[in-house]
Design an enzyme around this catalytic site. Structure first.
Site, mmCIF file in Angstrom:
data_model
loop_
_atom_site.group_PDB
_atom_site.id
_atom_site.type_symbol
_atom_site.label_atom_id
_atom_site.label_comp_id
_atom_site.label_asym_id
_atom_site.label_seq_id
_atom_site.Cartn_x
_atom_site.Cartn_y
_atom_site.Cartn_z
ATOM 1 N N ARG A 211 0.857 -1.185 0.000
ATOM 2 C CA ARG A 211 0.000 0.000 0.000
ATOM 3 C C ARG A 211 0.888 1.228 0.000
ATOM 4 N NH1 ARG A 211 -3.678 -2.418 -1.582
ATOM 5 N NH2 ARG A 211 -5.706 -2.774 -0.627
ATOM 6 N N HIS A 259 -1.360 0.895 -9.505
ATOM 7 C CA HIS A 259 -2.023 0.012 -8.532
ATOM 8 C C HIS A 259 -2.761 -1.145 -9.246
ATOM 9 C CE1 HIS A 259 -4.036 -0.279 -4.329
ATOM 10 N NE2 HIS A 259 -4.035 -1.463 -4.921
#
Ligand code: NDP
Ligand code: OXD
Length: 296
Positions: A211, A259
């Site tokens: 993350r 992502h």
């Protein structure tokens, strides 16, 4: 979901619905507060492997949370990690540059995979799979997790002292941790300064697909500029989409991806969730339940 669970009515947020009728909430970054006042809600389903998006809702109801664990998702993540470990090992950027300039120059100093020590932060579903696949390519692999682990041919570390030991020998740091209170900002200047600077790649490499909140991007840029970090592959960022003015876009030693290291296939996830709900309604225990205190 409608085709897979014909006995259930499926409603989307924004459509009119009776709040008392909702038994399951399936979420990927719902607007904060959207899941409150659902008196018959039984289970919250994260539509991804990560659950930090749920815990960022201060009004999240206190219900069991289950998350996605799917072999397809895990494979895709390992593909991405392996691709980037090899890109740094085999100097892909350099040869792309050379090709664009029509330069024919080889490097007789090419290190072997077995010369490189990879440290994997997070030995969960994703980290373990990536570690085993990196090992199969010949890399030396170590891993770090919250609780002690044992994995064939992977040196396993845990705790603060374990992290120090792992960092000191690491040439490529792979980050597959969840974002929690304990891990927020963990990839910062003090951590980067502990990586092995004298390795065969000419400096340590960071590969983060966990993350963005795990990394302090200002510290990453400083380390990249000073050479404390030789290069990085980043799939996740403090702010997503990565702002256009971020220097990470144009840094010559940084790979940026949007992502999508591992994208859940909607079909696979829908069938996984439908099977979970059916099993739960048959009285079976929920699988892949998130620990509320640990936050992952
Ligand atoms: P898991 O929950 O299976 O594994 C998490 C691992 O991190 C565990 O080994 C855990 O240790 C370790 N860990 C957690 N907190 C700490 C801590 N404070 N110190 C040391 N170790 C810690 O998660 P997954 O492997 O399924 O996924 C990992 C993350 O990958 C997700 O949370 C998500 O953020 C990210 N992800 C990113 C995607 C992308 O496309 N970029 C796609 C999918 C996931 P222990 O085993 O001891 O509990
Ligand atoms: C996930 C993700 O957590 O895609 O599944 O990031």
């Amino acid at each position: 979901m409608e085709a897979l669970l014909p006995s259930h009515e499926i409603v989307m947020l924004g459509e009119p619905f009776d709040r008392e009728s909702i038994r399951y909430a399936l979420s990927w970054r719902h607007p904060p507060g959207a899941l409150k006042d659902l008196p018959n809600l039984r289970v919250i389903v994260s539509l991804g492997a990560g659950v930090d998006h749920l815990f960022s809702d201060p009004a999240l109801p206190d219900r069991p949370i289950v998350r996605v664990v799917d072999p397809d998702l895990t494979n895709r993540m390992s593909e991405w990690v392996v691709m980037h470990a090899l890109a740094h090992l085999r100097q892909l950027r350099r040869y792309e540059r050379q090709q664009s300039e029509r330069v024919w120059a080889d490097d007789d100093q090419q290190p072997r995979a077995s010369d490189i020590q990879i440290g994997v932060l997070g030995l969960g579903v994703m980290g373990k799979d990536a570690a085993v696949k990196l090992k199969a390519l010949g890399f030396k692999v170590a891993g770090w997790s919250a609780s002690p682990k044992s994995l064939a041919e992977v040196a396993c570390f845990s705790g603060a002292d374990g992290l120090k030991l792992l960092l000191a020998q690491t040439d490529i740091l792979v980050v597959l941790l969840p974002l929690t209170e304990a891990t927020c900002g963990i990839i910062n200047a003090p951590l980067l300064s502990q990586l092995n600077r004298g390795g065969p790649l000419g400096g340590p490499i960071l590969i983060n697909a966990g993350r963005g909140g795990l990394q302090v991007e200002a510290d990453l840029l400083t380390a990249l500029d000073s050479g404390a970090l030789k290069g990085a592959s980043l799939d996740v960022f403090e702010r997503e989409p990565l702002p256009k003015d971020s220097r990470l876009w144009s840094h010559p030693e940084v790979y940026v991806s949007p992502h999508n290291a591992a994208m859940s296939s909607p079909k696979a996830i829908a069938s996984l969730v439908a099977r979970q709900i059916e099993a739960y309604e048959r009285g079976e225990p929920l699988a892949h339940v998130v620990h509320p205190r640990r936050g992952y």
